[in-house]
Write a protein that holds these residues in place. Structure first.
Motif, PDB file in Angstrom:
ATOM      1  N   GLY A  44       0.809  -1.215   0.000  1.00 25.59           N
ATOM      2  CA  GLY A  44       0.000   0.000   0.000  1.00 25.59           C
ATOM      3  C   GLY A  44       0.841   1.263   0.000  1.00 25.59           C
ATOM      4  N   ALA A  45       1.929   1.267   0.764  1.00 25.35           N
ATOM      5  CA  ALA A  45       2.819   2.437   0.791  1.00 25.35           C
ATOM      6  C   ALA A  45       3.428   2.678  -0.590  1.00 25.35           C
ATOM      7  N   PHE A  46       3.846   1.595  -1.250  1.00 29.79           N
ATOM      8  CA  PHE A  46       4.390   1.717  -2.602  1.00 29.79           C
ATOM      9  C   PHE A  46       3.335   2.287  -3.556  1.00 29.79           C
ATOM     10  N   ALA A  47       2.137   1.716  -3.512  1.00 27.37           N
ATOM     11  CA  ALA A  47       1.065   2.157  -4.412  1.00 27.37           C
ATOM     12  C   ALA A  47       0.659   3.601  -4.141  1.00 27.37           C
ATOM     13  N   ILE A  48       0.604   3.992  -2.879  1.00 26.55           N
ATOM     14  CA  ILE A  48       0.282   5.384  -2.550  1.00 26.55           C
ATOM     15  C   ILE A  48       1.362   6.310  -3.087  1.00 26.55           C
ATOM     16  N   GLY A  49       2.620   5.881  -3.015  1.00 25.06           N
ATOM     17  CA  GLY A  49       3.700   6.684  -3.590  1.00 25.06           C
ATOM     18  C   GLY A  49       3.522   6.895  -5.080  1.00 25.06           C
ATOM     19  N   VAL A  50       3.189   5.830  -5.796  1.00 26.57           N
ATOM     20  CA  VAL A  50       2.975   5.934  -7.244  1.00 26.57           C
ATOM     21  C   VAL A  50       1.796   6.856  -7.540  1.00 26.57           C
ATOM     22  N   VAL A  51       0.701   6.656  -6.839  1.00 24.66           N
ATOM     23  CA  VAL A  51      -0.496   7.478  -7.057  1.00 24.66           C
ATOM     24  C   VAL A  51      -0.194   8.945  -6.754  1.00 24.66           C
ATOM     25  N   ALA A  52       0.506   9.202  -5.654  1.00 27.77           N
ATOM     26  CA  ALA A  52       0.838  10.590  -5.285  1.00 27.77           C
ATOM     27  C   ALA A  52       1.727  11.251  -6.332  1.00 27.77           C
ATOM     28  N   ALA A  53       2.629  10.470  -6.937  1.00 25.21           N
ATOM     29  CA  ALA A  53       3.518  11.033  -7.955  1.00 25.21           C
ATOM     30  C   ALA A  53       2.808  11.233  -9.292  1.00 25.21           C
ATOM     31  N   ARG A  54       1.828  10.401  -9.572  1.00 24.97           N
ATOM     32  CA  ARG A  54       1.199  10.424 -10.892  1.00 24.97           C
ATOM     33  C   ARG A  54      -0.048  11.289 -11.001  1.00 24.97           C
ATOM     34  N   LEU A  55      -0.758  11.453  -9.899  1.00 21.39           N
ATOM     35  CA  LEU A  55      -2.036  12.162  -9.963  1.00 21.39           C
ATOM     36  C   LEU A  55      -2.019  13.396  -9.078  1.00 21.39           C
TER      37      LEU A  55
END
Length: 126
Positions: A44-55
């Motif tokens: 979840g931390a990894f996915a939140i990082g990706v989402v925060a960087a992309r959106l």
């Protein structure tokens, strides 16, 4: 904040919490070690990082995914109660679990942010 965003968070949180429960059913605790919670929090931390960087923070999709779905999937409270439960039988394992969760979670979030940003930068050049 508006009603639409509140409903997006509620829908995402419902899905995320159900996904975490599913993971806990597939990966039950091994000798009292909360494997599924560790996995949920790191992934979840990894996915939140990706989402925060992309959106952008203002996008409804980010609210649904990061705050709702991934917020429901990850869990600070289960992390803490798992640590306390381990402490009673295996204090050293509890310390390792707590520190390992923090280090792995931070590394996963940083990696997610980095990968999300590098892809964004590459797309901007194309």
């Amino acid at each position: 904040m508006n009603l639409r965003r509140l409903l997006l968070v509620a829908a995402g949180g419902t899905i995320g919490a159900a996904a975490r429960l599913g993971l806990m059913l597939v990966l039950p605790d091994q000798g009292g070690f909360p494997t599924a919670i560790l996995m949920a929090n790191v992934v979840g931390a990894f996915a939140i990082g990706v989402v925060a960087a992309r959106l952008p923070a203002s996008r409804d999709l980010r609210v649904f995914l990061a705050t709702g779905l991934l917020g429901g999937f990850t869990t600070y409270s289960s992390f803490m109660t798992g640590t306390i439960a381990l402490w009673t039988d295996a204090p050293l394992l509890a310390i390792a679990y707590a520190l390992g969760s923090l280090v792995l979670g931070l590394a996963a979030a940083a990696l997610g942010l980095r990968l999300g940003r590098s892809r964004t930068a590459g797309e901007a050049r194309a």
